[in-house]
Scaffold this motif. Sequence first.
Motif, PDB file in Angstrom:
ATOM      1  N   THR A  76      19.937  -6.235   8.420  1.00 55.05           N
ATOM      2  CA  THR A  76      19.706  -4.824   7.708  1.00 55.05           C
ATOM      3  C   THR A  76      19.736  -4.804   6.339  1.00 55.05           C
ATOM      4  OG1 THR A  76      20.504  -4.315   9.693  1.00 55.05           O
ATOM      5  CG2 THR A  76      20.391  -2.523   8.324  1.00 55.05           C
ATOM      6  N   VAL A  77      18.887  -3.888   5.880  1.00 53.51           N
ATOM      7  CA  VAL A  77      18.751  -3.595   4.554  1.00 53.51           C
ATOM      8  C   VAL A  77      19.114  -2.044   4.731  1.00 53.51           C
ATOM      9  CG1 VAL A  77      17.680  -3.086   2.152  1.00 53.51           C
ATOM     10  CG2 VAL A  77      17.563  -5.244   3.499  1.00 53.51           C
ATOM     11  N   GLN A  78      20.071  -1.326   3.909  1.00 51.20           N
ATOM     12  CA  GLN A  78      20.574  -0.003   4.289  1.00 51.20           C
ATOM     13  C   GLN A  78      19.235   0.657   3.280  1.00 51.20           C
ATOM     14  OE1 GLN A  78      22.083   1.178   6.066  1.00 51.20           O
ATOM     15  NE2 GLN A  78      23.777  -0.115   7.036  1.00 51.20           N
ATOM     16  N   TYR A  79      18.393   1.047   3.804  1.00 50.81           N
ATOM     17  CA  TYR A  79      17.261   1.350   2.950  1.00 50.81           C
ATOM     18  C   TYR A  79      17.401   2.253   1.823  1.00 50.81           C
ATOM     19  CZ  TYR A  79      12.850   3.284   1.179  1.00 50.81           C
ATOM     20  OH  TYR A  79      11.899   3.777   0.481  1.00 50.81           O
ATOM     21  N   PRO A  80      17.416   3.632   1.929  1.00 51.35           N
ATOM     22  CA  PRO A  80      17.883   4.333   0.567  1.00 51.35           C
ATOM     23  C   PRO A  80      18.708   3.837  -0.270  1.00 51.35           C
ATOM     24  CG  PRO A  80      18.204   5.740   2.698  1.00 51.35           C
ATOM     25  CD  PRO A  80      18.108   4.252   2.940  1.00 51.35           C
ATOM     26  N   GLU A 128      15.268 -10.921  -1.938  1.00 49.97           N
ATOM     27  CA  GLU A 128      14.516 -11.358  -0.794  1.00 49.97           C
ATOM     28  C   GLU A 128      15.127 -12.716  -0.334  1.00 49.97           C
ATOM     29  OE1 GLU A 128      10.391 -11.125  -1.051  1.00 49.97           O
ATOM     30  OE2 GLU A 128      10.258  -9.021  -0.457  1.00 49.97           O
ATOM     31  N   GLU A 136      20.117   0.615  -0.542  1.00 53.48           N
ATOM     32  CA  GLU A 136      19.724  -0.676  -0.932  1.00 53.48           C
ATOM     33  C   GLU A 136      18.173  -0.956  -0.692  1.00 53.48           C
ATOM     34  OE1 GLU A 136      23.760  -2.821   0.772  1.00 53.48           O
ATOM     35  OE2 GLU A 136      21.830  -3.122   1.785  1.00 53.48           O
ATOM     36  N   LYS A 137      17.519  -1.872  -1.593  1.00 46.32           N
ATOM     37  CA  LYS A 137      16.149  -2.043  -1.443  1.00 46.32           C
ATOM     38  C   LYS A 137      16.043  -3.432  -1.938  1.00 46.32           C
ATOM     39  CE  LYS A 137      14.711   2.574  -2.571  1.00 46.32           C
ATOM     40  NZ  LYS A 137      13.948   3.331  -3.629  1.00 46.32           N
ATOM     41  N   ARG A 179      20.626  -6.286  14.130  1.00 45.62           N
ATOM     42  CA  ARG A 179      20.672  -5.257  13.341  1.00 45.62           C
ATOM     43  C   ARG A 179      22.186  -4.768  13.093  1.00 45.62           C
ATOM     44  NH1 ARG A 179      19.023  -1.092  15.967  1.00 45.62           N
ATOM     45  NH2 ARG A 179      18.643  -1.892  18.083  1.00 45.62           N
ATOM     46  N   GLU A 181       6.510   3.040  -2.516  1.00 45.15           N
ATOM     47  CA  GLU A 181       7.023   4.330  -1.724  1.00 45.15           C
ATOM     48  C   GLU A 181       5.776   5.144  -2.050  1.00 45.15           C
ATOM     49  OE1 GLU A 181      10.313   3.577  -3.842  1.00 45.15           O
ATOM     50  OE2 GLU A 181      11.663   3.396  -2.057  1.00 45.15           O
TER      51      GLU A 181
END
Lengths: 207, 207, 372
Positions: free
Chosen positions: A39-43, A160, A45-46, C62, A126
Amino acid sequence: MFKFLQQVGDYAKGTVQAAKYIGQGLSVTFDHMQRRPVTVQYPYEKLIPSERFRGRIHFEFDKCISCEVCVRVCPINLPVVDWEFDRTSKKKKLNHYSIDFGVCIFCGNCVEYCPTNCLSMTEEYELSTYDRHDLNYDNVALGRLPYKVTQDPMVTPLRELAYLPKGVSDPHDLPAGAPRPGKFPQDIIEATKAQEDSEKDKAEAAQ
Amino acid sequence: MNLAEGVQIVSFGILAALMIAAALGVVLFEKIVYSAFLLGGVFISISGLYILLNADFVAAAQILIYVGAVNVLILFAIMLVNKEEVFKPISGRWIRKAATALVCVGLFALLSTMVLATPWNLAAPITAPESTLILIGKHFFSDYLLPFELASVLLLMAMIGAIIIARRDFIPDIEAASSDQPLQTVWRLPERPRELTPTQGSSNQRK
Amino acid sequence: MNSGIDLQGTFIESLTDMGISPGLAKTMWIPLPMTLVIIGATVGVLVVVWLERKISAAAQQRIGPEFAGPLGVLQPVADGLKLVFKEDIVPTKSDPILFTLGPILVVIPVFLSYLIIPFGQNLVITDLNVGIFIWISLSSIAPIGLLMSGYASNNKYSLLGGLRAAAQAISYEIPLALAVLAVVMMSNSLSTIDIVEQQSGYGILSWNIWRQPVGLLIFWIAALAECERLPFDLPEAEEELVAGYQTEYTGMKFGLFYIGSYVNLVLSSLVFAILYLGGWDFPIPLDRLASWLGTSEDTAWLQVVTASLGIIMTILKTYFLIFIAILMRWTVPRVRIDQLLDLGWKFLLPVALVNLLLTAALKLTFPMAFGG
């Protein structure tokens, strides 16, 4: 009678086989539970887009010579180049330029063939809007400086998987200068140069 | 009258009222689905009455068999063939309705006289048995053995019949294959002849 | 075997000491365990929903719910609150009465079945004579509710889902009942308390898991089918039927289906634990341990420890089974409807019958080991 027994035996064998496969499947699922979440905690972490990432296209108005190569190489002739011939300077004068990113497939052909390099790929991805016509970027929007993940103070940039040091699979808490595995292009060039030089020296010495 | 008896009388009243109302609904509702669902209500209230009579096993069996199996099958049948149909008003329908009502009232009167005429032995206090289950089992295998076995034979016959009807496609017609003229065998159930695959001519005809 | 703590007896005794008649004291006792069990079942559902989401997330690498409360434990509460405050829509041209009645009919029998679930020697609402049979018969009411909601929604997916659910429920009821019957035959009683009693004595060695390995598998498969868990979740197969009989439901009516399915899962796991994993039994026989330690069985602290250990053991076993069910969900693909009915009627039913006959034969030959 015996044929019937044979059938029963085959059926039982099949059942045992099925049970075995289900057991194997369960062990695979169980094994996956111990793995690290991807998981990347999107907003917050990007991921840093890779070197050849094809994001929103950047356009530099002043470099453009209105040659329309980008339109010709585009699979759907998407870029709109609005120019007129300026009789005094005997040159094409660009009035407007626009690309509709709602239609663009980001193949990168225009960037590839642009003779003056006024088109370039950015890392920006985005692009969501409330209205699809907002995606039709004009030369002003295309000319905006691209957003960079690494420059946003609100975002933790993550590398990545291919850009992580060898043996590391967690992009969190990496030391700042940790190199990615393999050689950089400049390293390879240096290495080949050094080798060529040494070979040349040897040849000269032999002579 | 202590608390337990009061609760019993009240719950008997509720159950009886529910049962009569649901049963009337089954008969009187125009929509057949409502009738089927209310039938389930009737069965459940009957099982409630069984519980009041200390027959816990019969109550549970009532729910399992009548609600869980019989009623669900009825619903299945209704839902699989449920077609909203508008029936033509038949002249003189009230005669049929009146005749039905007459028969019903007659049956009711017959049953009521039977109930009133039977000398119910209410004086002797009936002690609830330790376990209804064991008692039922003993009865099944002693004085009620014959009806019990007959019932199971009946079920077996019904099952075989159902299987034969369901699998009639697979009965091989050897005789028809050996001789050109199709022989009408006795055990063969009538079946609608399958439509042949349309050829060129027939497709034109359909238009 | 000591009887452990008798909460009901103590409660009634203390009330009668205060000058209340025994009948009234008993009446005051009755609602207490009921509310306790209903609350327990609801909280159990919240825990299961959280577990389901967390374990599913782990199986797919996840993280799962994370921000609502520590480790996301409040996520199911948030979901529930959302459902409560959501607008309740009854679709046009549906049948409003049946549409409302359907989910209620699905949920009530499941909660009623908790009547017979024991958490200890005396920690059960009622020790019925017909015990486990009541569970089987109550669980057969649910298909009516499913058919009702499927029919009332006036939607082809709903109707198909309802019909599928009902067909599935009645086909798997039979192997389930036969598997239970084999256990019942060994314990000579339908009462859940007696079934657990019969398994106690030698700790883990005397559990039915060793005596009924085939019955256990049949029961587990049939229970998964009854709960519409994943290999058998075709009543709500997303790809074919949108959400089956739940398609037209929103708000708390949908919430009732949701709660019902999870309560049913917990219930099935509880029954499995009672039938095959020795219910509240500790893997090591506790009374032997106590006598070995030199404490009397009637010591107050020992009884408290035994009772709480019993509850903990029951819940632990249950959640272990739920864990397996969730793992199963991400392992096994969904079966087709014909495969489902084939498995039920042509495989599980004969195997369950053979298992029953074998159990009877073993009971006659080895009355010591198989409950004489």
